[in-house]
Write a protein that holds these residues in place. Structure first.
Motif, PDB file in Angstrom:
ATOM      1  N   ILE A   1       0.870  -1.181   0.000  1.00  0.00           N
ATOM      2  CA  ILE A   1       0.000   0.000   0.000  1.00  0.00           C
ATOM      3  C   ILE A   1       0.896   1.216   0.000  1.00  0.00           C
ATOM      4  CG2 ILE A   1      -1.672   1.319   1.338  1.00  0.00           C
ATOM      5  CD1 ILE A   1      -2.777  -1.233   2.389  1.00  0.00           C
TER       6      ILE A   1
ATOM      7  N   VAL B   1       2.137  -5.006   3.219  1.00  0.00           N
ATOM      8  CA  VAL B   1       1.081  -5.270   4.185  1.00  0.00           C
ATOM      9  C   VAL B   1       0.574  -6.695   3.969  1.00  0.00           C
ATOM     10  CG1 VAL B   1       0.318  -2.890   4.390  1.00  0.00           C
ATOM     11  CG2 VAL B   1      -0.640  -4.325   2.618  1.00  0.00           C
ATOM     12  N   SER B   2      -0.369  -7.088   4.791  1.00  0.00           N
ATOM     13  CA  SER B   2      -0.928  -8.428   4.616  1.00  0.00           C
ATOM     14  C   SER B   2      -2.048  -8.364   3.589  1.00  0.00           C
ATOM     15  CB  SER B   2      -1.475  -8.930   5.947  1.00  0.00           C
ATOM     16  OG  SER B   2      -2.613  -8.192   6.293  1.00  0.00           O
ATOM     17  N   TRP B   3      -2.408  -9.532   3.066  1.00  0.00           N
ATOM     18  CA  TRP B   3      -3.483  -9.593   2.079  1.00  0.00           C
ATOM     19  C   TRP B   3      -4.772  -9.035   2.662  1.00  0.00           C
ATOM     20  CZ3 TRP B   3      -3.797 -10.017  -2.876  1.00  0.00           C
ATOM     21  CH2 TRP B   3      -2.794 -10.646  -3.602  1.00  0.00           C
ATOM     22  N   ARG B   4      -5.027  -9.350   3.934  1.00  0.00           N
ATOM     23  CA  ARG B   4      -6.272  -8.912   4.558  1.00  0.00           C
ATOM     24  C   ARG B   4      -6.392  -7.380   4.502  1.00  0.00           C
ATOM     25  NH1 ARG B   4      -9.590 -11.056   8.556  1.00  0.00           N
ATOM     26  NH2 ARG B   4      -8.350 -12.944   8.655  1.00  0.00           N
ATOM     27  N   ASP B   5      -5.290  -6.681   4.885  1.00  0.00           N
ATOM     28  CA  ASP B   5      -5.332  -5.219   4.905  1.00  0.00           C
ATOM     29  C   ASP B   5      -5.485  -4.661   3.497  1.00  0.00           C
ATOM     30  OD1 ASP B   5      -4.926  -5.614   7.509  1.00  0.00           O
ATOM     31  OD2 ASP B   5      -2.827  -4.976   7.543  1.00  0.00           O
ATOM     32  N   ALA B   6      -4.699  -5.243   2.550  1.00  0.00           N
ATOM     33  CA  ALA B   6      -4.726  -4.710   1.195  1.00  0.00           C
ATOM     34  C   ALA B   6      -6.122  -4.839   0.597  1.00  0.00           C
ATOM     35  CB  ALA B   6      -3.700  -5.454   0.333  1.00  0.00           C
TER      36      ALA B   6
ATOM     37  N   ALA C   1      -8.937  -5.173   2.171  1.00  0.00           N
ATOM     38  CA  ALA C   1      -9.906  -4.354   2.894  1.00  0.00           C
ATOM     39  C   ALA C   1      -9.881  -2.921   2.376  1.00  0.00           C
ATOM     40  CB  ALA C   1      -9.593  -4.387   4.386  1.00  0.00           C
ATOM     41  N   ILE C   2      -8.686  -2.397   2.129  1.00  0.00           N
ATOM     42  CA  ILE C   2      -8.584  -1.012   1.650  1.00  0.00           C
ATOM     43  C   ILE C   2      -9.194  -0.885   0.264  1.00  0.00           C
ATOM     44  CG2 ILE C   2      -6.891   0.631   0.777  1.00  0.00           C
ATOM     45  CD1 ILE C   2      -5.440   0.454   3.267  1.00  0.00           C
TER      46      ILE C   2
ATOM     47  N   GLU D   1     -12.904  -1.033   0.449  1.00  0.00           N
ATOM     48  CA  GLU D   1     -13.477   0.177   1.059  1.00  0.00           C
ATOM     49  C   GLU D   1     -13.513   1.318   0.048  1.00  0.00           C
ATOM     50  OE1 GLU D   1     -11.458   1.209   4.716  1.00  0.00           O
ATOM     51  OE2 GLU D   1     -12.316   3.209   4.564  1.00  0.00           O
TER      52      GLU D   1
END
Lengths: 158, 747
Positions: free
Chosen positions: B352, B362-367, B369-370, B373
């Motif tokens: 990111i 970052v982790s896949w989850r964070d990427a 999620a962004i 969103e």
């Protein structure tokens, strides 16, 4: 026996009583009272010739003549509390085990400069960080990098 | 005294008795053959003179399972191979007859796609009533010929030839890259003698510099001249030749010169020894360590069939796979040598871009999620998806479904232009098919330089021109061709002239029986593309290019993803979608023009290489390259083919369709498929032809259904679609070998 006592008094006179006691402890004369092996070595040392001292401080003695053949070379380890045979470096190993008559100091001249590794004693049971791990082992700190690709570096932003 | 010694003594004495002793002393005869009856050809012939056993042999199958094609059933002749009768068409050589009879004749110079040279003499066989053994590759089979491939004479001839070949061949197999796949090695084991009589010094030859791709060790050369014939007959460059005679004979370029062909890598495959080997592969691996994966090339739209040889996580080399309809057994240099790009500049972690403009892993989850969103905060019509030139059909389908679920229909594939016509499949594929080009007798190339756009198609055109002297007319910027052609003009005006019959070349098209028109995909990006296609349609109509039995109207695509993208309907709703976009999803798209993109747009780059697209991205999602995933690609002639994973993915990367599927879940618009099979059944409802793997699906409707256009052609000349043959996509741009090639070979 009398000469031993005379020698003790002489060195007390030279070094003072404090230094003499400290040296006594460092040389293992204190711990040999509880450690029979060390005590026997110390008794053995009387009258023997000191052939050499290796880089770790181990002393190599030889006594020819009235000693039984095959028991005429021995080592007094530098460490008085925790000693084992793996503390003898390879250059002295041959002399100590009657493989060769060349002393360790002579053999050290043959040691290759570039790739010869430092001798390490066997640290088994002392913890993972002391134990030798091969170069592919997970716990080897100098492990090879097996990544076969080169990742993109974001720092190279234009 | 052992039995063997006794026997040899008896043999020697009998030889001395029998030999006619023509003056010279014959008391020392050193035998090089272990079977005693081979020492005397007469005796051997006498043994064979007995009537051959009746052909009650088991049915034999042709070598490699080949099928015999009889162009004219009346011209079939019968020959006997080792007593076994076979029917072959007239004009075949003895060697081909033997192959059909299931006998593999050893050979070095003979190659079935090249002309016959007949200079290695390895294929000698015995033919009844012939005084000498004959070179089977150059001898036409005659009716009733009795060919013997297994007689002592044939064996002895092979042994002799092999001894001569090995005389000057270095004994460096342990350090030779051909070791393990060397014809000379194999055949000397199978047919050679166990010892040689050569005691002198071996000949040595100076190595030639043929460029960054082909390594030469000319001392190993056995002068089979396959490479010379390949260069002039298939590659169409007269670069290589034979110099000198006798033991001074060498292969070379005469003057110091690099081999400037886009097919030069194929000489590595056809060289039967280790004289020509791959320079990037030199000393990297042995062929028995490699795992071969049969896959498809995606660096151009031809979809050459390749075998990816890998060792562990690395692609070690790429070699061609036989496919008569697409690439025969050749591949272009780009296909063969781009593989080192797969190991460089790889994206291996989701990233990111922070507030300071730097990327942070970052982790896949964070990427995800962004991305989800941001995607929800933006109006649906401002979401744009761009599929890259290396995308497979499955991930393009998933991307289109995701964007449609979000409410956007602005999705396109780069290279197809902003308003592609995906309605008529015949309007964007190669209707003649690549192998069908061989039947053509006149070509009109419109704005396409097949030599750099699709080297394998160019090889077909070259083959056709060489075989039938087909006329080639070319409209476009000055370009490099390796066959005779007429440069008709540079702009679409010339097309109008041909369409109206005012141009001298229109008569050539009119007289042609099977005319072919090839339009380059570079035309897609032109403003007047509809007018150009209308002019081409007129030419086609006037010259009878599209008939029930012949369809000569072709579009030559540039990228592996193009055809499938159009089949799946990746057509943007508005051609200005990039200008107003607030959210752009780049799926491996590096060459799409983002200059007009607003500065506040959020760009997601999903891809495998840190290439052009990454620098504008806000979020990077690492994906797997085509060597690491299974995916369907449709080539320019409309043949769907599947790549297979050869190596594991790098780092944290995932397959393209899986990323989109995961993103849809996070964004709350779950896509209804969880496996490749499920995606394919979704594709079945959109473009069922993509599921007919390895089978060309011709277009159903012809382009004559296209609506009339009122657009006029502009006077802007055509521009080259491919600037640099060696660097066209993210993988090839990351490759060091390709960079080297473009520096040295591109003039």
């Amino acid at each position: 026996m009398a000469s031993v006592v005379r020698g003790i008094f002489k060195s007390i006179k030279e070094k003072g009583i404090g230094n003499f006691v400290r040296e006594l402890r460092e040389e293992g004369y204190v711990s040999c009272l509880a450690d029979g092996n060390l005590l026997q070595t110390k008794i053995h040392n009387i009258g023997a010739t000191l052939v050499g001292v290796d880089k770790f401080g181990n002393k190599y003695y030889e006594k020819l003549g009235d000693t039984q053949y095959g028991r005429h070379r021995w080592v007094e380890y530098a460490q008085k509390d925790r000693y084992n045979a793996s503390q003898v470096p390879p250059e002295w190993h041959g002399w100590l085990h009657y493989i060769t008559d060349h002393t360790g100091d002579e053999l050290l001249l043959l040691k290759p400069k570039r790739y010869g590794l430092e001798h390490k004693e066997n640290f088994s049971g002392e913890g993972d960080e002391y134990i030798y791990h091969s170069k592919g082992h997970t716990l080897n700190p100098g492990q090879r990098d097996w990544t076969r690709y080169q990742s993109w570096q974001p720092a190279k932003k234009e | 005294m052992g039995l063997g010694l006794l026997a040899s003594r008896a043999l020697r004495s009998s030889r001395i008795l029998r030999s006619p002793s023509n003056g010279g002393p014959t008391y020392f005869l050193r035998t090089i053959v272990s079977t005693p009856e081979l020492n005397n050809a007469d005796a051997a012939a006498a043994v064979q003179g007995n009537p051959p056993p009746p052909p009650d042999l088991p049915k034999r199958n042709p070598v490699g399972g080949a099928r015999v094609h009889f162009p004219n059933p009346d011209d079939a002749i019968e020959v006997f191979v080792d007593g076994y009768p076979v029917k072959i068409p007239k004009g075949m050589t003895v060697l081909q007859a033997c192959e059909i009879a299931g006998v593999d004749i050893p050979r070095f110079c003979y190659h079935n796609r090249l002309s016959i040279a007949g200079n290695c003499r390895m294929c000698l066989v015995e033919v009844e009533k012939s005084p000498k053994p004959v070179a089977s590759c150059a001898m036409p089979a005659l009716p009733g010929m009795k060919i013997k491939t297994d007689t002592p004479i044939a064996k002895k001839a092979r042994e002799g030839v092999m001894e001569f070949l090995l005389m000057n061949h270095p004994l460096d197999c342990p350090i030779c890259d051909q070791g393990g796949e060397c014809d000379l090695q194999d055949q000397s084991m199978a047919f050679g003698s166990d010892r040689g009589r050569f005691t002198e010094m071996k000949r040595s030859v100076v190595d030639k510099n043929l460029g960054p791709l082909v390594k030469t060790v000319m001392t190993r050369c056995i002068q089979c001249t396959r490479c010379v014939r390949f260069a002039s007959e298939v590659a169409g460059v007269e670069d290589l030749g034979m110099l000198g005679r006798g033991s001074g004979e060498e292969i070379g370029t005469y003057v110091e010169k690099l081999m400037t062909s886009e097919l030069s890598g194929n000489v590595i495959d056809i060289c039967p020894v280790g004289a020509l080997t791959s320079k990037p592969f030199a000393f990297k691996a042995r062929n028995w360590e490699l795992k071969g994966t049969e896959s498809i090339d995606v660096t151009d739209a031809v979809g050459s069939n390749i075998r990816i040889d890998s060792r562990g996580p690395e692609v070690m080399r790429v070699v061609p796979r036989l496919n008569e309809d697409i690439n025969e057994e050749w591949i272009s240099d780009k296909t063969r040598f781009f593989y080192d790009g797969l190991k460089r500049q790889r994206l291996n972690d989701p990233m990111i871009r922070g507030a300071d403009g730097r990327f942070k892993a970052v982790s896949w989850r964070d990427a995800l999620a962004i991305v989800a969103e941001v995607m929800h905060q933006i109006k649906p019509e401002e979401i744009v998806g761009v599929a890259g030139k290396l995308s497979d059909a499955e991930s393009m389908m998933a991307l289109k479904d995701l964007l449609n679920k979000m409410g956007s229909n602005n999705i396109f594939c780069e290279g197809n232009g902003m308003h592609p016509n995906a309605d008529l499949r015949s309007g964007y594929i190669m209707n003649t098919s690549i192998s069908g080009l061989e039947k053509a007798d006149a070509f009109l190339l419109v704005g396409t330089q097949p030599r750099v756009e699709a080297a394998m198609v160019n090889a077909r055109i070259h083959k056709t021109v060489k075989a039938t002297h087909a006329k080639v007319g070319y409209v476009g910027p000055a370009a490099d061709f390796n066959y005779d052609h007429q440069h008709l003009g540079t702009g679409p005006q010339t097309l109008v002239e041909i369409a109206e019959g005012r141009h001298p070349f229109s008569s050539a098209l009119k007289n042609a029986k099977n005319p072919v028109i090839i339009v380059g995909a570079g035309v897609f990006d032109r403003e007047d593309k509809d007018a150009v296609f209308a002019a081409v349609d007129t030419i086609a109509k006037n010259n009878n290019v599209v008939r029930p039995d012949w369809n000569g109207l072709n579009v030559l695509l540039l990228n592996a993803a193009q055809a499938a993208a159009l089949d799946l309907g990746l057509v943007p709703e508005s051609d200005k979608c990039i200008d107003s976009a607030k959210f752009v999803y780049l799926m491996g798209a590096d060459d799409v023009n983002l200059d007009k993109l607003p500065d506040d747009a959020f760009v997601v780059y999903q891809g495998h290489h840190g290439d052009r697209g990454v620098y504008r991205a806000n979020v990077i999602l690492p994906a797997s390259a085509f060597t690491e995933k299974e995916g369907t690609y449709e080539n320019t002639e409309g043949c769907a083919q599947i790549t297979l994973p050869a190596v594991p993915t790098v780092g944290d990367a995932r397959d393209d369709w899986k990323i989109i599927r995961a993103l849809s879940e996070v964004a709350g618009v779950r896509l209804p498929y969880d496996s490749l099979g499920a995606i394919r059944s979704r594709i079945r409802t959109v473009a069922p032809n993509l599921l007919e793997v390895d089978e060309r699906q011709p277009a159903t409707f012809s382009t004559s259904l296209r609506p009339e256009v009122s657009q006029k052609v502009s006077s802007t000349p055509f521009t080259p679609a491919v600037e640099n043959f060696y660097m066209t996509d993210a993988i090839t741009r990351a490759s060091k070998i390709m960079a080297q090639c473009s520096a040295l070979l591109k003039k």
